[in-house]
Design a protein around this motif. Structure first.
Motif, PDB file in Angstrom:
ATOM      1  N   THR A  15      -0.410  -3.791  -1.196  1.00 20.56           N
ATOM      2  CA  THR A  15      -0.468  -5.197  -0.797  1.00 20.56           C
ATOM      3  C   THR A  15       0.919  -5.728  -0.461  1.00 20.56           C
ATOM      4  OG1 THR A  15      -2.470  -5.661  -2.066  1.00 20.56           O
ATOM      5  CG2 THR A  15      -1.036  -7.536  -1.595  1.00 20.56           C
ATOM      6  N   PRO A  37      -1.271  -9.740   1.639  1.00 27.48           N
ATOM      7  CA  PRO A  37      -2.585  -9.984   1.019  1.00 27.48           C
ATOM      8  C   PRO A  37      -3.690 -10.273   2.024  1.00 27.48           C
ATOM      9  CG  PRO A  37      -1.108 -11.851   0.669  1.00 27.48           C
ATOM     10  CD  PRO A  37      -0.275 -10.751   1.246  1.00 27.48           C
ATOM     11  N   ASP A  86      -5.816  -7.553  -0.583  1.00 25.23           N
ATOM     12  CA  ASP A  86      -5.352  -8.319  -1.737  1.00 25.23           C
ATOM     13  C   ASP A  86      -5.670  -7.545  -3.019  1.00 25.23           C
ATOM     14  OD1 ASP A  86      -4.638 -10.137  -3.643  1.00 25.23           O
ATOM     15  OD2 ASP A  86      -5.911 -11.754  -2.926  1.00 25.23           O
TER      16      ASP A  86
END
Length: 731
Positions: free
Chosen positions: A287, A292, A296
């Motif tokens: 990530t 994200p 995420d």
């Protein structure tokens, strides 16, 4: 997490058990990594958002001991192996989205925080235990370097597991008659204060968790026995300097008593604490690299991190079966205690043997990963062999002969043959894709069926079924082109020829899309030959339904046939190497290998079974599978006594015979691979056992309606003791 069919709108994380940074990789190790890569790619083909992560396991006593022997620090020793692994996996088209290691800053921080969370939630306590100590060498002995007698079943056992008996996990101080595996000195027990995780408090949760758990049956069933026997709390610290330090903080005293608090600087966390936490750390690093919005890690791993996914993502662990307990007892208990998402599935593979015998690294009895590539073999055929040779939880036996047969018959003879002949004919006669109005209904339906098979395989956690779906589609393609003979239609019925060739190219495109998880590099090559835009790695199964539109280039044959002489040379090389490694002063079957050979590699992701590693006296037969079937499944097989009426060779087939078999109520044609193994003239009037409800198949233009059962590579025909009449059902 959900239990909906894939694809879901929850992010998925596929992990492979961590390889232990302590030695070379061989093809036995590759089974879980190839299986994990195949499964992650297949999820992405379905349109599932997926992160595929792993890392090297850097800690533990073997690393520290071997580093000292090598005259380097444990960190330098382990990092060297980590870098080798990071370079090796891509050579086999195992493409992790992130590949970290347990000693990096991310995993150190995540591990220590998770342990603090366990402590703050009241799940840790301190207790004085008896730890093995070598008084001659003045050395405390972590459990992996102690052996003795299992206190539960009396079998010879390692300090952390009864590997030769009841398979039970053993805590420090439990083993009877301890001996140091480093020095061979008798050990004694001394009292030390260690930190424990109260796993026993999670027994009810874990029983319910196993009811929800998906994946392979062995991962669901084996842990139930441990819960029924009564869970013991888990010592999560070790007397070592190499590892992640036990974070500061006061753990509570055990309700069963305890002594003075341990100095956290004297202890490190047990390797099996920080190893699975690397799954979280590696996802977090992914990530941090892609952002994200792309993936995420918190939504995937933390309960309540997302309103849309309050229970987290779809976590799938792909491991060797020797570490089931860690992934279905200790790890989910840690996750539940710290508000992390629980695993949705655990896929536990069987082991890989070599010619019916265990791999032995100390005797150089292995096919090494680098050796396979140095021999000039492409990685995708090995991926196919490891992925499709039996169910995932079954043991797989590798031999160069079996590898040759699978490559020559299925990859060269079926998949490669269809792709090459159809694309070559299309290119030579049309130069670009022969455009028809649409793909014929028959072919479109067959492609839809293959897509449904792939979707079912993903949801059944079966990498073998993924490969089988594609080989069946290629077999259909061979039958389709042979049946319609476009070479005869080009002049007589050009429109019909164009339709047939268009259909064949459409099938080739579907194969490239659906076979990509298993043979990614070869399928990218087919994609290029089809002239399709972009990369086959980036499309979903919907692309298999789309008609081909690219400008074809002249194809080349996809897979290379392996000659018998090559196999003979490879076997001679292996036998010579094993003989050279055999100690002159030891019998051919010594009692044990170097302890480092038996250190589990993930700790042990690879399935380098310690018991198999030293058993050179095993008969040369395939291991018995743990993959059980129900009585109902067995009854679904219609096994009948048959009598062979006639037997004749099939033109163009090296091994096949056309049999006419009397089944009492009817006489059928069955194709069997008996040529060269049985005298053709001796087969008539032979009683055989036939699978009467086997799906029909066309082989070399002959429809085979059933299967004759035989044992072993010499095709020892199954028959009856007495003269049971044809048609008698086998019960």
């Amino acid at each position: 997490m959900s239990h909906d069919d894939f694809p879901t709108d929850h992010p998925a994380v596929v992990t492979c058990g961590l390889p232990y940074a302590n030695g070379d990789l061989h093809i036995g190790h590759l089974r879980t990594y190839v299986g994990g890569d195949v499964y992650a790619r297949a999820l992405e083909r379905l349109g599932q958002q997926t992160a595929f992560v792993s890392g090297s396991d850097m800690h533990g006593t073997p690393v520290a001991v071997n580093a000292e022997q090598a005259g380097v620090s444990p960190e330098a020793f382990a990092l060297d192996w980590h870098e080798q692994y990071a370079e090796t996996f891509p050579k086999f088209n195992v493409e992790f989205d992130n590949y970290g290691h347990t000693h990096d800053e991310t995993n150190t921080a995540v591990t220590q925080q998770l342990v603090r969370d366990l402590d703050e939630a009241g799940h840790l306590y301190e207790k004085e235990i008896m730890v093995a100590y070598d008084p001659i060498d003045d050395q405390y002995l972590p459990d992996r370097y102690v052996e003795g007698t299992c206190p539960y079943c009396g079998a010879h056992a390692r300090g952390d597991e009864c590997d030769e008996g009841c398979q039970r996990h053993l805590e420090p101080g439990e083993i009877d008659d301890p001996v140091s595996t480093i020095s061979g000195n008798p050990a004694e027990y001394r009292e030390r204060t260690h930190t424990f995780f109260a796993v026993s408090a999670f027994a009810d949760y874990l029983a319910d968790f196993l009811d929800r758990l998906e994946g392979t049956a062995n991962a669901q069933n084996q842990p139930r026995e441990w819960i029924e026997q009564g869970l013991q709390d888990w010592c999560i610290t070790r007397d070592m300097e190499w590892g992640i330090d036990l974070p500061g903080g006061e753990a509570t005293e055990s309700p069963r008593g305890g002594g003075e608090a341990a100095d956290s600087q004297d202890l490190v966390l047990y390797v099996w604490v920080d190893a699975p936490i690397e799954y979280i750390s590696s996802t977090k690093q992914y990530t941090e690299r892609v952002g994200p919005d792309a993936f995420d890690w918190e939504t995937a791993w933390l309960e309540g991190a997302s309103d849309d996914h309050p229970d987290g993502g779809e976590i799938v662990h792909v491991i060797g079966r020797d570490i089931i307990q860690h992934h279905t007892i200790f790890w989910p208990a840690m996750l539940a205690a710290t508000d992390h998402a629980e695993p949705r599935a655990v896929m536990a593979s069987g082991f890989v043997t070599l010619g019916g015998k265990g791999f032995s690294t100390s005797r150089d009895r292995a096919v090494w990963a680098d050796e396979y590539l140095d021999e000039g073999f492409h990685p995708d055929p090995l991926r196919y062999y490891l992925a499709t040779n039996g169910g995932f939880q079954q043991d797989v036996d590798f031999s160069w002969e079996k590898f040759r047969d699978r490559v020559n018959t299925e990859l060269v003879g079926t998949v490669g043959n269809f792709l090459y002949r159809s694309l070559l004919f299309a290119h030579r006669n049309y130069e670009s894709t022969p455009i028809a109005e649409t793909t014929s209904e028959t072919v479109a339906d067959r492609i839809d069926e293959a897509i449904a098979d792939v979707e079912a395989a993903v949801n059944d956690y079966s990498v073998r079924a993924l490969g089988d779906a594609v080989t069946r589609l290629a077999r259909f393609g061979n039958e389709y082109i042979q049946r319609n003979e476009p070479w005869s239609l080009v002049d007589d019925d050009p429109e019909a020829a164009r339709q047939v060739v268009h259909d064949c190219v459409a099938l080739a495109k579907a194969i490239a899309v659906l076979f990509e998880p298993i043979a990614p590099e070869k399928c990218e090559r087919v994609w290029d030959q089809l002239g399709e835009d972009g990369s086959v790695h980036d499309v979903t199964v919907e692309a298999a339904r789309e008609p081909p539109t690219g400008a074809l280039t002249e194809p080349t044959e996809l897979f290379e046939k392996i000659d018998d002489d090559r196999v003979e040379a490879l076997n001679e090389k292996l036998e010579s190497r094993v003989a050279a490694a055999e100690p002159d002063d030891e019998p051919a079957d010594p009692a044990g290998d170097d302890p480092a050979d038996d250190e589990p590699t993930d700790d042990d992701a690879a399935g380098d079974d310690p018991a198999a590693d030293t058993d050179e006296s095993m008969p040369d037969i395939d291991p018995i599978t743990d993959d059980r079937i129900s009585f109902d499944d067995f009854q679904a097989l219609d096994l009948r006594v048959g009598r062979i009426e006639t037997a004749a060779p099939i033109d163009g087939a090296d091994d096949l015979l056309r049999l006419r078999v009397d089944l009492g109520v009817e006489t059928r044609t069955i194709v069997a691979g008996l040529k060269g193994l049985h005298a053709v003239d001796d087969l008539p009037d032979t009683r055989v056992v036939v699978v009467a409800n086997m799906e029909k198949a066309e082989l070399f233009g002959v429809e085979s309606n059933g299967m004759v059962l035989a044992a072993g590579e010499e095709a020892d025909l199954l028959t009856t003791h007495e003269d049971a009449p044809p048609g008698t059902k086998v019960l």
